[in-house]
Design a protein around this motif. Structure first.
Motif, mmCIF file in Angstrom:
data_model
loop_
_atom_site.group_PDB
_atom_site.id
_atom_site.type_symbol
_atom_site.label_atom_id
_atom_site.label_comp_id
_atom_site.label_asym_id
_atom_site.label_seq_id
_atom_site.Cartn_x
_atom_site.Cartn_y
_atom_site.Cartn_z
ATOM 1 N N VAL A 183 3.031 -14.802 0.294
ATOM 2 C CA VAL A 183 4.480 -14.656 0.493
ATOM 3 C C VAL A 183 5.169 -14.217 -0.796
ATOM 4 C CG1 VAL A 183 4.585 -16.340 2.367
ATOM 5 C CG2 VAL A 183 4.969 -17.092 0.005
ATOM 6 N N ARG A 184 4.448 -14.271 -1.924
ATOM 7 C CA ARG A 184 5.031 -13.834 -3.197
ATOM 8 C C ARG A 184 4.749 -12.363 -3.490
ATOM 9 N NH1 ARG A 184 3.359 -19.069 -6.976
ATOM 10 N NH2 ARG A 184 4.552 -20.631 -5.800
ATOM 11 N N THR A 185 4.005 -11.705 -2.614
ATOM 12 C CA THR A 185 3.709 -10.276 -2.788
ATOM 13 C C THR A 185 4.988 -9.454 -2.626
ATOM 14 O OG1 THR A 185 1.506 -10.621 -1.865
ATOM 15 C CG2 THR A 185 2.296 -8.356 -1.976
ATOM 16 N N LYS A 186 5.151 -8.450 -3.470
ATOM 17 C CA LYS A 186 6.348 -7.606 -3.438
ATOM 18 C C LYS A 186 6.201 -6.463 -2.431
ATOM 19 C CE LYS A 186 8.619 -9.579 -6.889
ATOM 20 N NZ LYS A 186 9.951 -10.208 -6.722
ATOM 21 N N CYS A 187 7.301 -6.124 -1.780
ATOM 22 C CA CYS A 187 7.331 -4.971 -0.872
ATOM 23 C C CYS A 187 8.718 -4.350 -0.929
ATOM 24 C CB CYS A 187 6.967 -5.393 0.557
ATOM 25 S SG CYS A 187 8.141 -6.537 1.284
ATOM 26 N N ASN A 207 0.052 2.867 -3.285
ATOM 27 C CA ASN A 207 0.093 3.060 -4.732
ATOM 28 C C ASN A 207 -0.825 2.114 -5.508
ATOM 29 O OD1 ASN A 207 1.978 5.107 -4.480
ATOM 30 N ND2 ASN A 207 3.711 3.698 -4.558
ATOM 31 N N GLU A 208 -1.458 1.160 -4.834
ATOM 32 C CA GLU A 208 -2.360 0.220 -5.505
ATOM 33 C C GLU A 208 -3.790 0.773 -5.509
ATOM 34 O OE1 GLU A 208 -1.405 -3.009 -6.909
ATOM 35 O OE2 GLU A 208 0.429 -1.822 -6.784
ATOM 36 N N ASP A 209 -4.570 0.376 -6.512
ATOM 37 C CA ASP A 209 -5.965 0.811 -6.584
ATOM 38 C C ASP A 209 -6.802 0.167 -5.482
ATOM 39 O OD1 ASP A 209 -5.469 2.387 -8.802
ATOM 40 O OD2 ASP A 209 -5.837 0.733 -10.198
ATOM 41 N N LYS A 210 -6.540 -1.106 -5.215
ATOM 42 C CA LYS A 210 -7.274 -1.832 -4.183
ATOM 43 C C LYS A 210 -6.407 -1.931 -2.940
ATOM 44 C CE LYS A 210 -9.950 -6.042 -3.354
ATOM 45 N NZ LYS A 210 -10.376 -7.366 -3.912
ATOM 46 N N LEU A 211 -6.819 -1.253 -1.881
ATOM 47 C CA LEU A 211 -6.038 -1.201 -0.648
ATOM 48 C C LEU A 211 -6.665 -2.072 0.432
ATOM 49 C CD1 LEU A 211 -5.383 2.647 -0.480
ATOM 50 C CD2 LEU A 211 -3.795 0.889 -1.285
ATOM 51 N N SER A 212 -5.828 -2.515 1.361
ATOM 52 C CA SER A 212 -6.331 -3.216 2.541
ATOM 53 C C SER A 212 -7.013 -2.212 3.454
ATOM 54 C CB SER A 212 -5.177 -3.888 3.288
ATOM 55 O OG SER A 212 -4.302 -2.891 3.815
ATOM 56 N N VAL A 234 -2.094 -9.852 7.601
ATOM 57 C CA VAL A 234 -2.421 -10.726 6.475
ATOM 58 C C VAL A 234 -3.240 -9.968 5.441
ATOM 59 C CG1 VAL A 234 -3.812 -12.728 5.795
ATOM 60 C CG2 VAL A 234 -2.227 -12.909 7.725
ATOM 61 N N ASP A 235 -4.159 -9.142 5.906
ATOM 62 C CA ASP A 235 -4.985 -8.343 5.010
ATOM 63 C C ASP A 235 -4.117 -7.415 4.167
ATOM 64 O OD1 ASP A 235 -7.380 -7.387 3.921
ATOM 65 O OD2 ASP A 235 -7.452 -5.728 5.345
ATOM 66 N N SER A 236 -3.087 -6.839 4.783
ATOM 67 C CA SER A 236 -2.224 -5.888 4.078
ATOM 68 C C SER A 236 -1.162 -6.571 3.229
ATOM 69 C CB SER A 236 -1.539 -4.957 5.090
ATOM 70 O OG SER A 236 -2.474 -4.114 5.711
ATOM 71 N N MET A 237 -0.761 -7.776 3.625
ATOM 72 C CA MET A 237 0.312 -8.456 2.905
ATOM 73 C C MET A 237 -0.093 -8.915 1.508
ATOM 74 S SD MET A 237 2.140 -10.663 5.931
ATOM 75 C CE MET A 237 3.412 -9.923 6.962
ATOM 76 N N LYS A 238 -1.360 -8.840 1.204
ATOM 77 C CA LYS A 238 -1.821 -9.198 -0.139
ATOM 78 C C LYS A 238 -1.689 -8.020 -1.107
ATOM 79 C CE LYS A 238 -5.717 -10.534 1.690
ATOM 80 N NZ LYS A 238 -7.114 -11.016 1.855
ATOM 81 N N VAL A 239 -1.328 -6.853 -0.591
ATOM 82 C CA VAL A 239 -1.216 -5.640 -1.404
ATOM 83 C C VAL A 239 0.262 -5.288 -1.590
ATOM 84 C CG1 VAL A 239 -1.828 -3.207 -1.590
ATOM 85 C CG2 VAL A 239 -3.389 -4.801 -0.447
ATOM 86 N N GLU A 240 0.678 -5.067 -2.832
ATOM 87 C CA GLU A 240 2.062 -4.675 -3.083
ATOM 88 C C GLU A 240 2.318 -3.267 -2.544
ATOM 89 O OE1 GLU A 240 3.536 -5.063 -7.021
ATOM 90 O OE2 GLU A 240 3.654 -7.255 -6.897
ATOM 91 N N VAL A 241 3.439 -3.107 -1.865
ATOM 92 C CA VAL A 241 3.830 -1.789 -1.341
ATOM 93 C C VAL A 241 5.219 -1.465 -1.906
ATOM 94 C CG1 VAL A 241 2.397 -1.588 0.706
ATOM 95 C CG2 VAL A 241 4.387 -3.040 0.808
ATOM 96 N N VAL A 242 5.199 -0.992 -3.148
ATOM 97 C CA VAL A 242 6.420 -0.724 -3.899
ATOM 98 C C VAL A 242 6.328 0.679 -4.484
ATOM 99 C CG1 VAL A 242 7.828 -1.419 -5.877
ATOM 100 C CG2 VAL A 242 6.738 -3.160 -4.461
ATOM 101 N N THR A 243 7.463 1.366 -4.558
ATOM 102 C CA THR A 243 7.475 2.729 -5.089
ATOM 103 C C THR A 243 8.731 2.983 -5.909
ATOM 104 O OG1 THR A 243 7.464 5.070 -4.512
ATOM 105 C CG2 THR A 243 8.619 3.593 -3.015
ATOM 106 N N LYS A 244 8.647 3.942 -6.785
ATOM 107 C CA LYS A 244 9.818 4.423 -7.521
ATOM 108 C C LYS A 244 10.084 5.878 -7.150
ATOM 109 C CE LYS A 244 9.134 1.305 -11.452
ATOM 110 N NZ LYS A 244 8.882 1.203 -12.923
#
Length: 481
Positions: free
Chosen positions: A175-179, A115-120, A262-272
């Motif tokens: 570690v502060r990235t939301k998932c 759902n993010e514009d910038k993906l890993s 690590v590359d992916s953990m910088k991207v939020e993976v959240v959905t509604k």
């Protein structure tokens, strides 16, 4: 329905298979090597096996031509940091070509939340695979999940290693990235729930648990469930490479997987997106409930599958069947033998080797060798073993890979995935005269291989003799620790 299950040896595939059979489906399991199909004997008797390498094969075998549904569970993230995305594209394109020769009506693909514009690179690859599958001559259903929590999952095992081993952590900023973690039980419910549902054809659904958490909050909740003391400070200057090394040395993950994670953990993976949850009537477990359920499975020795048993968790990415014939020429060997009285008790000890049980003799030397292996980019000893008493061909076993595990033949053959200048085998076999033969075979690569063997010979003398005696007799040996 007749269902094709690709990735049948993978973490998700092995969890999905018994559920499909329980629901009465006829299942064809696609694997690259039949000898590595590690499900129980009871399950193997209920399925058809077909060997397919989707990176190379383009024509559909006869066994899969009359299928109704296919699961696409093929991922390459653990295999490489450079070209795994190209491999995933090739596999998806070849899959489409094969499906064009079959009667398949629906393909179900487990992807990642995008759902993010910038993906890993990892998530961008998953998105590209979706696009390729949507081009196929079938109805595509895509389920997009974030972190999957369950006994044996890579995410769970990394959390477990970090929280159990480090009461105080200096962590990267990510570690502060939301998932939105999801229990493996719910993943399987979603995957089976969409079978044949026309409302799900040619659509993509996000699937997530009810909790949106940062990775730090996930670790803190894990510690709370386990009643552990945990203090975390994030460090904004920690580079992605340093973060990868941090994960690699502390946890059981491979360095390749650590870099991609690590590359992916910088991207939020959240959905509604709750459409599929409402359509199927599924109430996903909360994160802390998923953790508790994972530990229940571990404590009951009911871990069905583990990411560590995939070939990509080790040193050798290609087929292992070419190593099953132990070479005789140009090799260095250490052969030990001992008479045994109760073969079943001895086999029990052989089948329980490694993991928490250790290697019966000089365990500190085995651990030291594991640390050295990890330091030089190897797998180390942290993979352990999936089950404390059962072994199947293809399983990982500390820094070994199980090539053959046959109790009827009374033979266990292991192949080394540690960093060595050559190739190494370790074999245990009981002959018809009730003599246990323990043979270490090393095929050196050049002069460095021979120097390595002879430099290790004094340790082999103590370790292999002590290990054999402990396995054969079950008696405590004088420790060299």
């Amino acid at each position: 329905m007749r269902i094709l299950l690709t990735g049948a040896n993978g973490y998700i595939g092995m969890r999905l298979l018994p559920e499909l059979l329980e629901q009465g489906h006829e299942v064809v399991c696609a694997v690259r090597n039949k000898s590595r199909f590690s499900s129980s004997k009871e399950l193997r008797e209920q399925v058809e096996l077909v060997e397919i390498d989707f990176l190379k094969d383009k024509e559909a075998p006869q066994k899969i031509k009359d299928i109704d549904v296919a699961y696409y569970l093929i991922h390459s993230m653990s295999a490489s940091t450079k070209d795994f995305d190209e491999h995933e594209m090739t596999a998806a394109q070849n899959f489409n070509k094969m499906m064009a020769e079959t009667s398949v009506n629906q393909v179900i693909y487990l992807s990642g939340i995008i759902n993010e514009d910038k993906l890993s690179k990892h998530l961008a690859s998953r998105k590209k695979v979706e696009e390729i599958l949507h081009e196929g001559d079938f109805h595509t259903t895509v389920l997009r999940a974030a972190i999957i929590i369950g006994s044996g999952s890579s995410s769970f095992e990394i959390l477990r290693d970090l929280c159990e081993k480090l009461p105080i952590m200096i962590t990267p900023q990510w570690v502060r990235t939301k998932c939105q973690p999801l229990a493996i039980r719910d993943v399987i419910q979603f995957l089976t729930g969409v079978i044949g549902k026309e409302e799900c054809y040619n659509k993509s659904f996000d699937v997530g648990g009810p909790d949106v958490l940062s990775y730090q909050e996930m670790m803190e909740q894990y510690a709370k469930v386990r009643d552990l003391k945990l203090a975390i400070w994030s460090m904004p200057v920690m580079s992605p490479k340093l973060s990868s090394y941090w994960l690699y040395f502390i946890t059981s993950t491979s360095y390749t997987l650590a870099r991609n994670l690590v590359d992916s953990m910088k991207v939020e993976v959240v959905t509604k997106d709750t459409r599929l949850q409402e359509l199927l009537g599924i109430e996903p477990l909360h994160y802390n409930e998923a953790i508790k359920l994972a530990f229940y499975k571990i404590e009951q020795n009911q871990v069905v599958s583990s990411w560590k048993d995939s070939l990509s968790s080790g040193r050798f990415k290609k087929e292992l069947n070419k190593y099953i014939q132990v070479p005789q020429y140009g090799c260095l060997t250490d052969e030990q033998s001992a008479k045994v009285e109760n073969t079943e008790e001895v086999l029990d000890r052989i089948w329980a080797i490694g993991g928490l049980n250790g290697w019966y003799y000089g365990n500190w030397l085995w651990k030291f060798r594991g640390y050295i292996d990890k330091l030089f980019g190897g797998v180390g000893l942290r993979r352990g073993r999936t089950h404390p008493t059962m072994i199947t061909s293809g399983d990982s076993l500390d820094f070994w890979r199980v090539l053959l595990a046959d109790r009827e033949e009374k033979r266990l053959l292991l192949f080394a995935e540690m960093r060595v200048p050559g190739e190494a085998w370790l074999e245990f076999k009981i002959d018809e005269n009730n003599v246990l033969h323990q043979t270490a075979t090393f095929r050196p690569k050049g002069i460095w291989g021979r120097l390595y063997w002879y430099s290790m010979y004094p340790f082999h003398y103590f370790i292999f003799e002590g290990m054999l005696n402990k396995i054969a007799k079950g008696e405590p040996q004088k420790s060299i620790a």
